[in-house]
Design a protein around this motif. Sequence first.
Motif, PDB file in Angstrom:
ATOM      1  N   LYS A 231       0.854  -1.188   0.000  1.00 31.51           N
ATOM      2  CA  LYS A 231       0.000   0.000   0.000  1.00 31.51           C
ATOM      3  C   LYS A 231       0.890   1.238   0.000  1.00 31.51           C
ATOM      4  O   LYS A 231       1.809   1.326   0.809  1.00 31.51           O
ATOM      5  N   PRO A 232       0.636   2.194  -0.894  1.00 34.48           N
ATOM      6  CA  PRO A 232       1.482   3.387  -0.949  1.00 34.48           C
ATOM      7  C   PRO A 232       1.565   4.127   0.380  1.00 34.48           C
ATOM      8  O   PRO A 232       0.565   4.236   1.106  1.00 34.48           O
ATOM      9  N   ILE A 233       2.752   4.650   0.679  1.00 33.67           N
ATOM     10  CA  ILE A 233       2.962   5.428   1.896  1.00 33.67           C
ATOM     11  C   ILE A 233       1.910   6.527   2.027  1.00 33.67           C
ATOM     12  O   ILE A 233       1.347   6.759   3.100  1.00 33.67           O
ATOM     13  N   LEU A 234       1.625   7.207   0.923  1.00 33.50           N
ATOM     14  CA  LEU A 234       0.671   8.325   0.948  1.00 33.50           C
ATOM     15  C   LEU A 234      -0.707   7.882   1.424  1.00 33.50           C
ATOM     16  O   LEU A 234      -1.419   8.648   2.079  1.00 33.50           O
ATOM     17  N   PHE A 235      -1.094   6.653   1.112  1.00 31.01           N
ATOM     18  CA  PHE A 235      -2.408   6.170   1.536  1.00 31.01           C
ATOM     19  C   PHE A 235      -2.490   6.046   3.058  1.00 31.01           C
ATOM     20  O   PHE A 235      -3.532   6.310   3.661  1.00 31.01           O
ATOM     21  N   TYR A 236      -1.398   5.615   3.702  1.00 29.49           N
ATOM     22  CA  TYR A 236      -1.378   5.561   5.168  1.00 29.49           C
ATOM     23  C   TYR A 236      -1.572   6.957   5.743  1.00 29.49           C
ATOM     24  O   TYR A 236      -2.270   7.139   6.753  1.00 29.49           O
ATOM     25  N   VAL A 237      -0.940   7.951   5.126  1.00 23.70           N
ATOM     26  CA  VAL A 237      -1.073   9.334   5.576  1.00 23.70           C
ATOM     27  C   VAL A 237      -2.528   9.793   5.493  1.00 23.70           C
ATOM     28  O   VAL A 237      -3.093  10.323   6.463  1.00 23.70           O
ATOM     29  N   LEU A 238      -3.153   9.575   4.336  1.00 22.54           N
ATOM     30  CA  LEU A 238      -4.531  10.020   4.137  1.00 22.54           C
ATOM     31  C   LEU A 238      -5.499   9.274   5.043  1.00 22.54           C
ATOM     32  O   LEU A 238      -6.455   9.856   5.563  1.00 22.54           O
ATOM     33  N   GLU A 239      -5.256   7.993   5.252  1.00 18.22           N
ATOM     34  CA  GLU A 239      -6.111   7.217   6.158  1.00 18.22           C
ATOM     35  C   GLU A 239      -5.990   7.722   7.595  1.00 18.22           C
ATOM     36  O   GLU A 239      -6.985   7.796   8.327  1.00 18.22           O
ATOM     37  N   GLY A 240      -4.762   8.088   8.006  1.00 13.91           N
ATOM     38  CA  GLY A 240      -4.562   8.613   9.349  1.00 13.91           C
ATOM     39  C   GLY A 240      -5.267   9.942   9.555  1.00 13.91           C
ATOM     40  O   GLY A 240      -5.838  10.203  10.618  1.00 13.91           O
ATOM     41  N   ILE A 241      -5.239  10.792   8.523  1.00  7.36           N
ATOM     42  CA  ILE A 241      -5.924  12.077   8.586  1.00  7.36           C
ATOM     43  C   ILE A 241      -7.441  11.877   8.682  1.00  7.36           C
ATOM     44  O   ILE A 241      -8.116  12.509   9.496  1.00  7.36           O
ATOM     45  N   ALA A 242      -7.960  10.984   7.845  1.00  4.49           N
ATOM     46  CA  ALA A 242      -9.396  10.706   7.868  1.00  4.49           C
ATOM     47  C   ALA A 242      -9.830  10.121   9.214  1.00  4.49           C
ATOM     48  O   ALA A 242     -10.877  10.480   9.755  1.00  4.49           O
ATOM     49  N   ASP A 243      -8.994   9.232   9.765  1.00  5.35           N
ATOM     50  CA  ASP A 243      -9.320   8.605  11.049  1.00  5.35           C
ATOM     51  C   ASP A 243      -9.358   9.635  12.174  1.00  5.35           C
ATOM     52  O   ASP A 243     -10.082   9.455  13.161  1.00  5.35           O
ATOM     53  N   ALA A 244      -8.594  10.721  12.023  1.00  4.35           N
ATOM     54  CA  ALA A 244      -8.590  11.785  13.025  1.00  4.35           C
ATOM     55  C   ALA A 244      -9.773  12.725  12.865  1.00  4.35           C
ATOM     56  O   ALA A 244      -9.941  13.667  13.653  1.00  4.35           O
ATOM     57  N   GLY A 245     -10.595  12.506  11.832  1.00  5.04           N
ATOM     58  CA  GLY A 245     -11.795  13.300  11.646  1.00  5.04           C
ATOM     59  C   GLY A 245     -11.619  14.541  10.800  1.00  5.04           C
ATOM     60  O   GLY A 245     -12.524  15.377  10.724  1.00  5.04           O
ATOM     61  N   VAL A 246     -10.460  14.679  10.141  1.00  8.61           N
ATOM     62  CA  VAL A 246     -10.212  15.820   9.249  1.00  8.61           C
ATOM     63  C   VAL A 246     -10.534  15.377   7.826  1.00  8.61           C
ATOM     64  O   VAL A 246      -9.956  14.407   7.325  1.00  8.61           O
TER      65      VAL A 246
END
Length: 355
Positions: free
Chosen positions: A31-46
């Motif tokens: 899974k691309p590194i960038l996807f982990y970043v975006l998933e983490g942001i979404a999980d934080a509610g942003v």
Amino acid sequence: MKALVLAGGSGTRLRPLTHTSAKQLVPVANKPILFYVLEGIADAGVTDVGVIVGETADEIREAVGDGSRFGISVTYLPQHQPLGLAHAVRIARDWLGEDDFVMYLGDNFLLGGINEQLEEFRTRRPAAQIMLTQVPDPSAFGVVTLDEAGRVTGLEEKPEFPKSDLALVGVYFFTAAVHDAVDAIKPSARGELEITDAIQWLLDQGLGIASSTVNGYWKDTGNATDMLEANRSVLDGLTPYCKGSVDDKSELVGRVVVEDGAVITRSRIMGPAVIGRSTRVEDSYIGPFTSVAEDCVVVDSEIEYSIVLAGAAIDGVRRIEASMIGRQAQVTPAPRTPQAHRLILGDHSKVQIRS
């Protein structure tokens, strides 16, 4: 609250892989590194996310799309030259408006997400909140000094003689006060607008700078060694499943994922490992901490602690370890005669050959 994700840059430390691909899209555990970043942001509610893009903009846009697959809305913000992290903030000024925001470097890998840090920022609302971690070579990072009470006293970008071993993790929280700081600073000796200088300006103005130490796993995945280590860390928490085909002469040992359409024949897979969809593994051994992407072929070979990207083929090779194999790459044995090495290497490649 908004998020600003930096996905520009040329990825020179990951060449030759990044000659033809964005560094933020190099995969960890398929899974691309960038996807982990975006998933983490979404999980934080942003959910309102601006993505800074450069020369690999088309590839980033194709991979991320409008962000709906992550539960976010993405706005793309072009940066025509990589002139520093603070320059990226300047580019995003109109889009950010007066909102608070988290800035997240798209090639940083942070296990555990940012929920706790975001909640702390929302509660205290300092002008800037930074995340720190101890590193063995702080001269390669932005470096922060603290006083005995743990308050931030200074910041430097990649200093020759670091005053501490505390490095900035590539996740920052800001109020709109940072825009005045970005406007006030000048380019560094590197010709870039440094975010460390902007935070130092805020500090000099007597504005609050909060910090916290990262206790979980973090990597700046700028080189192959760090990519392999991040891959190992993710695979270590793998939940095994098999959606592909495994014949009765093959063995899956430990935490192994076999994706849809993958075919394992007369082979042994030692977990943690992941085999991507429609990949064929035949008469081979795949060892721990290896991720093989989709549409690959591994025949009569041995490989472990490695990352194999989409469409690669490895045939008749013993033994590969601690390696990254690029998209559509082919790895085959050298002819037995004459006794010489035959190489076709991309720019800035590094090869280790047994003499």
